[in-house]
Design a protein around this motif. Structure first.
Motif, PDB file in Angstrom:
ATOM      1  N   ASP A   1      -6.274   3.869  -2.701  1.00  0.00           N
ATOM      2  CA  ASP A   1      -6.662   3.812  -1.062  1.00  0.00           C
ATOM      3  C   ASP A   1      -5.031   4.530  -0.331  1.00  0.00           C
ATOM      4  O   ASP A   1      -5.393   4.592   0.492  1.00  0.00           O
ATOM      5  CB  ASP A   1      -7.410   2.365  -0.897  1.00  0.00           C
ATOM      6  CG  ASP A   1      -9.140   2.749  -1.143  1.00  0.00           C
ATOM      7  OD1 ASP A   1      -9.368   3.797  -1.975  1.00  0.00           O
ATOM      8  OD2 ASP A   1      -9.651   1.882  -1.527  1.00  0.00           O
ATOM      9  N   ASP A   2      -4.593   3.169  -0.819  1.00  0.00           N
ATOM     10  CA  ASP A   2      -2.438   3.440  -0.183  1.00  0.00           C
ATOM     11  C   ASP A   2      -2.382   4.418  -0.510  1.00  0.00           C
ATOM     12  O   ASP A   2      -1.297   4.601   0.189  1.00  0.00           O
ATOM     13  CB  ASP A   2      -1.739   1.771  -0.920  1.00  0.00           C
ATOM     14  CG  ASP A   2      -2.719   0.714  -0.121  1.00  0.00           C
ATOM     15  OD1 ASP A   2      -3.749   0.909   0.761  1.00  0.00           O
ATOM     16  OD2 ASP A   2      -2.469  -0.557  -0.797  1.00  0.00           O
TER      17      ASP A   2
ATOM     18  N   ASN B   1       3.657  -1.303  -3.142  1.00  0.00           N
ATOM     19  CA  ASN B   1       3.094  -2.029  -2.202  1.00  0.00           C
ATOM     20  C   ASN B   1       2.967  -3.483  -3.242  1.00  0.00           C
ATOM     21  O   ASN B   1       1.720  -4.187  -3.569  1.00  0.00           O
ATOM     22  CB  ASN B   1       1.986  -2.239  -1.423  1.00  0.00           C
ATOM     23  CG  ASN B   1       1.590  -3.163  -0.426  1.00  0.00           C
ATOM     24  OD1 ASN B   1       2.884  -3.471   0.082  1.00  0.00           O
ATOM     25  ND2 ASN B   1       0.633  -3.950  -0.234  1.00  0.00           N
TER      26      ASN B   1
ATOM     27  N   TRP C   1       3.393   3.400   7.504  1.00  0.00           N
ATOM     28  CA  TRP C   1       2.336   3.256   6.915  1.00  0.00           C
ATOM     29  C   TRP C   1       1.996   1.702   7.012  1.00  0.00           C
ATOM     30  O   TRP C   1       3.623   1.143   6.504  1.00  0.00           O
ATOM     31  CB  TRP C   1       2.828   3.782   5.399  1.00  0.00           C
ATOM     32  CG  TRP C   1       2.138   3.591   3.630  1.00  0.00           C
ATOM     33  CD1 TRP C   1       0.350   3.394   4.132  1.00  0.00           C
ATOM     34  CD2 TRP C   1       2.466   3.124   2.968  1.00  0.00           C
ATOM     35  NE1 TRP C   1       0.442   3.788   3.042  1.00  0.00           N
ATOM     36  CE2 TRP C   1       1.418   3.185   2.114  1.00  0.00           C
ATOM     37  CE3 TRP C   1       3.880   2.942   2.357  1.00  0.00           C
ATOM     38  CZ2 TRP C   1       1.140   2.912   0.674  1.00  0.00           C
ATOM     39  CZ3 TRP C   1       3.798   2.178   1.700  1.00  0.00           C
ATOM     40  CH2 TRP C   1       2.441   2.368  -0.050  1.00  0.00           C
ATOM     41  N   ASN C   2       0.615   1.190   6.213  1.00  0.00           N
ATOM     42  CA  ASN C   2       0.680   0.469   6.447  1.00  0.00           C
ATOM     43  C   ASN C   2      -0.180  -0.244   5.138  1.00  0.00           C
ATOM     44  O   ASN C   2      -1.630  -0.498   5.350  1.00  0.00           O
ATOM     45  CB  ASN C   2       0.046  -0.511   6.890  1.00  0.00           C
ATOM     46  CG  ASN C   2      -0.121  -2.523   7.709  1.00  0.00           C
ATOM     47  OD1 ASN C   2       0.360  -3.417   6.820  1.00  0.00           O
ATOM     48  ND2 ASN C   2      -1.277  -2.618   8.117  1.00  0.00           N
ATOM     49  N   PRO C   3       0.113  -0.825   3.823  1.00  0.00           N
ATOM     50  CA  PRO C   3      -1.056  -0.577   2.645  1.00  0.00           C
ATOM     51  C   PRO C   3      -1.254  -2.064   2.791  1.00  0.00           C
ATOM     52  O   PRO C   3      -0.535  -3.418   3.197  1.00  0.00           O
ATOM     53  CB  PRO C   3       0.733  -0.443   1.293  1.00  0.00           C
ATOM     54  CG  PRO C   3       1.708  -1.141   2.430  1.00  0.00           C
ATOM     55  CD  PRO C   3       1.245  -0.279   3.381  1.00  0.00           C
ATOM     56  N   ILE C   4      -2.608  -1.862   2.339  1.00  0.00           N
ATOM     57  CA  ILE C   4      -3.460  -2.906   2.395  1.00  0.00           C
ATOM     58  C   ILE C   4      -3.563  -4.369   0.902  1.00  0.00           C
ATOM     59  O   ILE C   4      -3.785  -4.963   0.842  1.00  0.00           O
ATOM     60  CB  ILE C   4      -4.592  -3.052   3.021  1.00  0.00           C
ATOM     61  CG1 ILE C   4      -5.151  -1.916   2.123  1.00  0.00           C
ATOM     62  CG2 ILE C   4      -4.685  -2.802   4.340  1.00  0.00           C
ATOM     63  CD1 ILE C   4      -7.581  -1.552   2.585  1.00  0.00           C
ATOM     64  N   HIS C   5      -3.424  -3.409  -0.366  1.00  0.00           N
ATOM     65  CA  HIS C   5      -3.774  -3.953  -1.429  1.00  0.00           C
ATOM     66  C   HIS C   5      -2.230  -3.833  -1.942  1.00  0.00           C
ATOM     67  O   HIS C   5      -1.219  -3.518  -1.812  1.00  0.00           O
ATOM     68  CB  HIS C   5      -4.845  -2.891  -2.166  1.00  0.00           C
ATOM     69  CG  HIS C   5      -5.035  -2.421  -1.795  1.00  0.00           C
ATOM     70  ND1 HIS C   5      -6.528  -2.917  -2.140  1.00  0.00           N
ATOM     71  CD2 HIS C   5      -6.304  -1.060  -0.958  1.00  0.00           C
ATOM     72  CE1 HIS C   5      -7.849  -2.509  -1.910  1.00  0.00           C
ATOM     73  NE2 HIS C   5      -7.297  -1.314  -0.732  1.00  0.00           N
TER      74      HIS C   5
ATOM     75  N   ILE D   1       0.721   1.121  -7.061  1.00  0.00           N
ATOM     76  CA  ILE D   1      -0.271   1.366  -5.486  1.00  0.00           C
ATOM     77  C   ILE D   1      -1.438   1.356  -5.967  1.00  0.00           C
ATOM     78  O   ILE D   1      -2.084   1.983  -6.634  1.00  0.00           O
ATOM     79  CB  ILE D   1       0.934   2.238  -4.571  1.00  0.00           C
ATOM     80  CG1 ILE D   1      -0.054   2.488  -3.597  1.00  0.00           C
ATOM     81  CG2 ILE D   1       0.397   3.615  -6.235  1.00  0.00           C
ATOM     82  CD1 ILE D   1       0.607   3.432  -3.130  1.00  0.00           C
ATOM     83  N   HIS D   2      -2.532   1.097  -4.988  1.00  0.00           N
ATOM     84  CA  HIS D   2      -3.872   1.025  -5.187  1.00  0.00           C
ATOM     85  C   HIS D   2      -3.782   2.467  -4.380  1.00  0.00           C
ATOM     86  O   HIS D   2      -3.472   2.975  -3.666  1.00  0.00           O
ATOM     87  CB  HIS D   2      -4.185   0.271  -4.048  1.00  0.00           C
ATOM     88  CG  HIS D   2      -5.937  -0.008  -4.427  1.00  0.00           C
ATOM     89  ND1 HIS D   2      -6.730   1.121  -3.799  1.00  0.00           N
ATOM     90  CD2 HIS D   2      -7.071  -0.642  -5.381  1.00  0.00           C
ATOM     91  CE1 HIS D   2      -8.101   0.989  -4.027  1.00  0.00           C
ATOM     92  NE2 HIS D   2      -7.904   0.179  -4.772  1.00  0.00           N
TER      93      HIS D   2
ATOM     94  N   THR E   1      -3.389   6.625   2.606  1.00  0.00           N
ATOM     95  CA  THR E   1      -2.970   6.791   3.852  1.00  0.00           C
ATOM     96  C   THR E   1      -1.689   7.037   3.922  1.00  0.00           C
ATOM     97  O   THR E   1      -1.171   7.285   5.296  1.00  0.00           O
ATOM     98  CB  THR E   1      -3.406   5.255   4.335  1.00  0.00           C
ATOM     99  OG1 THR E   1      -2.890   4.219   3.667  1.00  0.00           O
ATOM    100  CG2 THR E   1      -4.634   4.522   3.938  1.00  0.00           C
TER     101      THR E   1
ATOM    102  N   LYS F   1       7.217   2.720   5.338  1.00  0.00           N
ATOM    103  CA  LYS F   1       6.371   1.711   6.717  1.00  0.00           C
ATOM    104  C   LYS F   1       7.345   1.875   7.558  1.00  0.00           C
ATOM    105  O   LYS F   1       6.564   1.419   8.629  1.00  0.00           O
ATOM    106  CB  LYS F   1       6.916   0.494   5.735  1.00  0.00           C
ATOM    107  CG  LYS F   1       6.187   0.019   4.548  1.00  0.00           C
ATOM    108  CD  LYS F   1       6.499  -1.167   3.425  1.00  0.00           C
ATOM    109  CE  LYS F   1       5.414  -1.312   2.408  1.00  0.00           C
ATOM    110  NZ  LYS F   1       5.485  -2.685   1.768  1.00  0.00           N
TER     111      LYS F   1
END
Length: 342
Positions: A224-225, A256, A316-320, A221-222, A228, A312
């Motif tokens: 930034d995620d 993610n 929650w919507n991780p982008i990485h 997991i990044h 969030t 999710k």
């Protein structure tokens, strides 16, 4: 603004990689003007930086159990982001939350940090585990001796006793150099642990390393995620007890995508070679002594596979994804080299 409109938040680990990132996200929250945030920090020198952005500070550490209990007893929401192995600190916070409930009848919120290290096996790099954890029955089958498990069980018990609503977040391998308000002020550690450790081990032995056959897998997991994820759980928790699962239903994995440790090891070995810090672009086996000396054990050969289905479901919507993990390796290496030469 009336006192009832203020949310009192107590954060531990605010100078750390997770805590500082989460606190910075809270300060950018749309409702941040209604937050009264207190952070427990060890360094008095960093207090002015926190104060400058509206965060109250108390100087202390996880060893100050009475301080932890006192601060927790005054908070509507507690977010713990310090040493996940410190059961005594977790229990001190729970004691404070219980005291608050007994005095006021309120049920404060606890967002507790654990980690997917709780899922580790003894793979030693020689196989990829079939077990992928996401549902509660599998988690609850884990033994108390698993990493982080004792503290997690105490947190869940508090929810079952009814004096706190608890939510446990399990970040997986965290990566990426944090770029937050607090890092810009020099008040937060911007670096993760696992990836830099592997890179530093390769630099020290002048060669990228691998454990066993490198077949094992971890979720990732990044950073930034991570932020969030905590805010998604925080927002849901503040809506009330029925907004999302808590207690035994309140486990939230942070991931993610997953990576193969052998492929990661080879990617790091190649980067070290290209930077003139490794003898070969091919990773070589870590010896037992090297694993102890550089990595603190054989965790690099374990499997830890999870799916963040519950998080999710609440938005929650991780982008990485895992491509971001591999893209982060070169900046991490460059930062390590820069820090070692300054």
């Amino acid at each position: 603004m009336s006192t009832s409109e203020i949310t009192r938040i107590f954060v531990t680990g605010a100078t750390g990689y997770i805590g500082g990132t989460v606190l910075s996200a809270l300060l950018a929250h749309p409702n941040s003007d209604t937050f009264d945030i207190t952070a427990l920090i060890r360094s008095a020198q960093k207090a002015p930086s926190f104060n400058s952005v509206g965060v109250k500070t108390v100087i202390g550490s996880n060893s100050d159990l009475d301080t932890l209990a006192s601060l927790a007893s005054e908070a509507d929401v507690v977010i713990t982001a310090t040493n996940v192995f410190d059961v005594n600190a977790a229990k001190a916070i729970l004691r404070g939350l219980k005291e608050q409930h007994e005095k006021t009848g309120k049920v404060p919120i606890l967002i507790h940090t654990s980690g997917t290290g709780i899922l580790k096996d003894q793979g030693d790099g020689n196989f990829v585990a079939d077990e992928i954890y996401s549902d509660i029955p599998k988690i609850e089958s884990l033994q108390k001796e698993q990493p982080h498990r004792e503290g997690d069980l105490a947190v869940v018990a508090a929810d079952e006793e009814g004096y706190a609503r608890t939510y446990i977040i399990f970040p997986s391998t965290m990566y990426g150099i944090a770029n937050t308000l607090l890092t810009s002020l020099g008040a937060q550690n911007p670096y993760s642990i696992q990836i830099p450790l592997i890179i530093k081990a390769g630099i020290a032995r002048e060669q990228g390393g691998i454990v066993g056959k490198g077949l094992n897998m971890w979720s990732s997991i990044h950073v930034d995620d991570v932020a969030t994820l905590y805010l998604t759980v925080f927002d849901a928790a503040r809506k009330g007890p029925d907004a999302t699962g808590h207690g035994r239903q309140g486990y939230y994995f942070g991931e993610n995508g997953e990576y193969n440790m052998g492929e990661l090891s080879q990617a790091i070995a190649k980067l070290l070679y290209e930077a003139g810090l490794g003898k070969s672009p091919e990773a070589t086996l870590f010896t037992d002594d090297e694993l102890t000396q550089y990595l603190g054990g054989r965790w690099m050969g374990t499997n830890s596979r999870a799916r963040a289905e519950r998080a999710k479901l609440i938005g929650w919507n991780p982008i990485h994804d895992v491509n971001s993990l591999y893209a982060s390796l070169k900046p991490e290496l460059e930062a390590i080299v820069a820090n070692q030469t300054t």
